[in-house]
Design a protein around this motif. Structure first.
Motif, short mmCIF file in Angstrom:
data_model
loop_
_atom_site.label_atom_id
_atom_site.label_comp_id
_atom_site.label_asym_id
_atom_site.label_seq_id
_atom_site.Cartn_x
_atom_site.Cartn_y
_atom_site.Cartn_z
N ILE A 138 1.04 -1.16 -0.08
CA ILE A 138 0.26 -0.13 0.12
C ILE A 138 0.87 1.27 0.01
O ILE A 138 2.01 1.15 0.40
CB ILE A 138 -0.86 -0.17 1.16
N ILE A 139 0.23 2.37 -0.26
CA ILE A 139 0.98 3.59 -0.25
C ILE A 139 1.45 3.94 1.01
O ILE A 139 2.71 4.67 1.13
CB ILE A 139 0.12 4.74 -0.96
N THR A 140 0.79 3.59 2.01
CA THR A 140 1.46 4.14 3.34
C THR A 140 2.64 3.18 3.80
O THR A 140 3.41 3.60 4.53
CB THR A 140 0.28 3.52 4.58
N GLY A 141 2.91 2.06 3.14
CA GLY A 141 4.00 1.32 3.25
C GLY A 141 5.10 2.15 2.59
O GLY A 141 6.21 1.96 2.87
N ALA A 142 4.73 2.54 1.50
CA ALA A 142 5.67 3.31 0.74
C ALA A 142 6.28 4.66 1.36
O ALA A 142 7.41 4.97 1.36
CB ALA A 142 5.13 3.77 -0.79
N MET A 143 5.16 5.31 2.01
CA MET A 143 5.61 6.40 2.90
C MET A 143 6.67 5.88 3.96
O MET A 143 7.43 6.77 4.31
CB MET A 143 4.35 7.23 3.22
N THR A 144 6.28 4.92 4.55
CA THR A 144 7.00 4.53 5.77
C THR A 144 8.52 4.30 5.31
O THR A 144 9.53 4.48 5.80
CB THR A 144 6.56 3.14 6.44
N GLY A 145 8.63 3.65 4.14
CA GLY A 145 9.99 3.32 3.51
C GLY A 145 10.63 4.40 3.19
O GLY A 145 12.01 4.75 3.48
N SER A 146 9.91 5.87 2.82
CA SER A 146 10.62 7.31 2.64
C SER A 146 11.09 7.65 3.90
O SER A 146 12.04 8.26 3.97
CB SER A 146 9.51 7.89 1.89
N ILE A 147 10.15 7.47 4.99
CA ILE A 147 10.82 7.87 6.44
C ILE A 147 11.87 7.26 6.98
O ILE A 147 12.80 7.89 7.38
CB ILE A 147 9.48 7.52 7.37
N LEU A 148 11.88 5.98 6.55
CA LEU A 148 13.18 5.10 6.99
C LEU A 148 14.58 5.74 6.06
O LEU A 148 15.41 5.88 6.71
CB LEU A 148 12.84 3.57 6.69
N VAL A 149 14.31 5.95 4.93
CA VAL A 149 15.36 6.48 4.08
C VAL A 149 15.78 7.76 4.52
O VAL A 149 16.83 8.17 4.56
CB VAL A 149 15.13 6.28 2.64
N LEU A 150 14.80 8.71 4.79
CA LEU A 150 15.17 9.87 5.07
C LEU A 150 15.70 9.92 6.53
O LEU A 150 16.81 10.83 6.63
CB LEU A 150 13.81 10.87 5.34
N GLY A 151 15.50 9.02 7.36
CA GLY A 151 16.11 8.90 8.64
C GLY A 151 17.33 8.23 8.77
O GLY A 151 18.15 8.34 9.78
N MET A 152 17.71 7.33 7.96
CA MET A 152 18.71 6.43 8.01
C MET A 152 19.70 6.27 6.67
O MET A 152 20.76 5.78 6.75
CB MET A 152 17.90 5.00 8.39
N GLY A 153 19.23 6.94 5.91
CA GLY A 153 19.98 6.72 4.45
C GLY A 153 19.51 5.44 3.94
O GLY A 153 18.95 4.58 4.50
N PHE A 154 19.73 5.34 2.47
CA PHE A 154 19.16 4.37 1.85
C PHE A 154 19.76 2.92 2.03
O PHE A 154 19.02 1.80 2.47
CB PHE A 154 19.49 4.36 0.12
N ALA A 155 20.95 2.54 2.17
CA ALA A 155 21.57 1.13 2.55
C ALA A 155 21.21 0.90 3.98
O ALA A 155 20.84 -0.54 4.05
CB ALA A 155 23.20 1.42 2.49
#
Length: 439
Positions: free
Chosen positions: A49-66
């Motif tokens: 779902i799109i909320t999962g995609a939003m969560t992925g964005s939050i994780l990448v913003l906060g942690m970096g992609f790798a």
């Protein structure tokens, strides 16, 4: 019995005959079980779902992609084990979560566990319905309340159909997300290089989220629905089917959704991006300013969030119908209307705080059930009104998780809650067992 009550029962029976029995109060019999394909659609359509995609964005913003990718993989594997084991219990006995909880927490005690989770899931329904209204309102300039009400009514309708409704919305939602989500991620990635995406270090080049917090975000996103997984997996024909259906959600569907948002965020590298505003796949598609794509994005949003909302409302209605002795479809309508009212108050804005709460109070419930039904009392029945041992272990897990969150923010509260709750229940049960055995 009042005349209107018997009339209502007759109407409910007619609806069940037309749409299928939902077995709110009894185990699902073997002849009513559904195919592996159907149960897989129910599960895969939940986290993709799109909320999962939003969560992925939050994780990448906060942690970096790798580092975010590592958190996604580890968190989803933990969810596979947790949800898979709980789901197998539901499959073997045909029990929904409320029936299973009555064995572990007691014939009356289950109300606290089931009522809490059913209420939290109703909150998720309100959150996702609110997100639907907010995104449509901000993108197309339409009235937020009106769009929220329309969304909520549509989602109630899907839930009213029952487990078949979850099957059908998954049949539509999953292909739409796979096509549009992967197109969005790849299109965004084409604006840079994969090396740059991998090297993305976080918002404005700074990582502010620890691995422990990242794992909590991944786990907490579906820990409530994952704990009541028996509501879905009781429909599987075999434990093998149950595990395969769970795998379709964790790690497959959930990681796909998170990576869509994560890749897009890392590729575009927008400073101070807002995944809950325009910086998400829905906003990206509309930013292309192509009429046909905007129309498709509108349909996609309602179908996609309709999937998660109907799942959450189904879980909530199943739990509360068991508690109140009512019918799942009646509970779905009543709770759905209540959720629409709550959604109009912008409760979705408290998303991160909501995940933090779930990471503290929910994981010990599932851990206690797993230890009880696999190690301490496999195959047991509901033989007591209250089982204090289960509540003590639940409280221990939640208290330790709260302490971890407040004093050791770098650690994962969800994992702490699981481990302490499960270990505490096992230790207390081992201590009490000799005392309860006859001399």
């Amino acid at each position: 019995m009042p005349p209107h009550a018997s009339g209502m029962e007759a109407a409910e029976q007619q609806v069940d005959h037309l749409l299928g029995e939902e077995y709110e109060h009894t185990p699902v019999p073997p002849q009513a079980r559904r195919s592996l394909f159907s149960v897989t659609l129910v599960w895969a359509g939940f986290p993709m779902i799109i909320t999962g995609a939003m969560t992925g964005s939050i994780l990448v913003l906060g942690m970096g992609f790798a580092r975010a990718l590592v958190a996604m993989i580890i968190g989803n594997l933990i969810m596979l084990a947790y949800v898979g084991l709980l789901g197998s219990l539901g499959t073997r006995r045909g029990f929904n979560f409320a029936l299973l909880a009555s064995v572990v927490f007691g014939r009356r005690g289950y109300v606290l566990a089931s009522g809490l989770l059913s209420t939290l899931l109703l909150g998720w329904y309100a959150v996702q319905t609110g997100i639907t209204g907010a995104l449509v309102s901000s993108t197309y300039g339409l009235n937020y309340v009106a769009m929220t009400v329309v969304a909520g009514i549509l989602y109630i309708g899907i839930t009213f159909v029952g487990v078949r409704g979850l099957h059908y919305i998954g049949l539509v939602s999953i292909p739409l997300f796979l096509v549009l989500g992967l197109w969005t991620a790849l299109h965004a990635a084409s604006t840079t290089t994969w090396a740059a995406i991998w090297a993305y270090g976080g918002n404005n080049g700074v990582a502010t989220m620890s691995m422990g917090v990242g794992l909590t975000v991944v786990i907490a996103l579906f820990i409530d629905a994952g704990t009541v997984t028996a509501d879905f997996n009781r429909w599987a024909r075999t434990p093998r089917d149950s595990i395969l259906a769970t795998f379709s959600a964790f790690p497959f569907a959930n990681i796909v959704a998170m990576l869509v948002g994560g890749v897009m965020t890392a590729a575009l590298a927008v400073p101070n991006a807002n995944p809950f505003g325009a910086d998400n796949m829905f906003g990206y598609m509309n930013h292309m300013q192509m009429a046909w794509l905007s129309v498709l994005a509108f349909v996609f949003l309602y179908c996609n969030l309709g999937s998660v909302c109907s799942h959450c409302l189904y879980n909530s209605a199943t739990g509360w119908s068991r508690i109140t002795g009512s019918h799942m479809r009646v509970a779905a309508v009543v709770l759905g209307v209540l959720g629409i009212i709550v959604a109009a108050g912008n409760i979705w804005a408290f998303f991160i705080q909501w995940l933090s709460l779930l990471g503290i109070i929910v994981p010990p419930i599932g851990a206690v059930i797993l230890v009880d039904q696999y190690l301490v009392r496999p195959g047991s029945v509901a033989d007591a009104d209250w089982r204090p041992t289960a509540f003590i272990a639940w409280a221990a897990g939640s208290i330790v998780a709260f302490v971890v969150e407040k004093t050791m923010p770098g650690y994962c509260t969800a994992i702490s809650a699981m481990l302490v709750g499960g270990i505490a229940y096992g230790v207390i049960s081992a201590i009490r067992k000799p005392a309860t055995q006859p001399a």
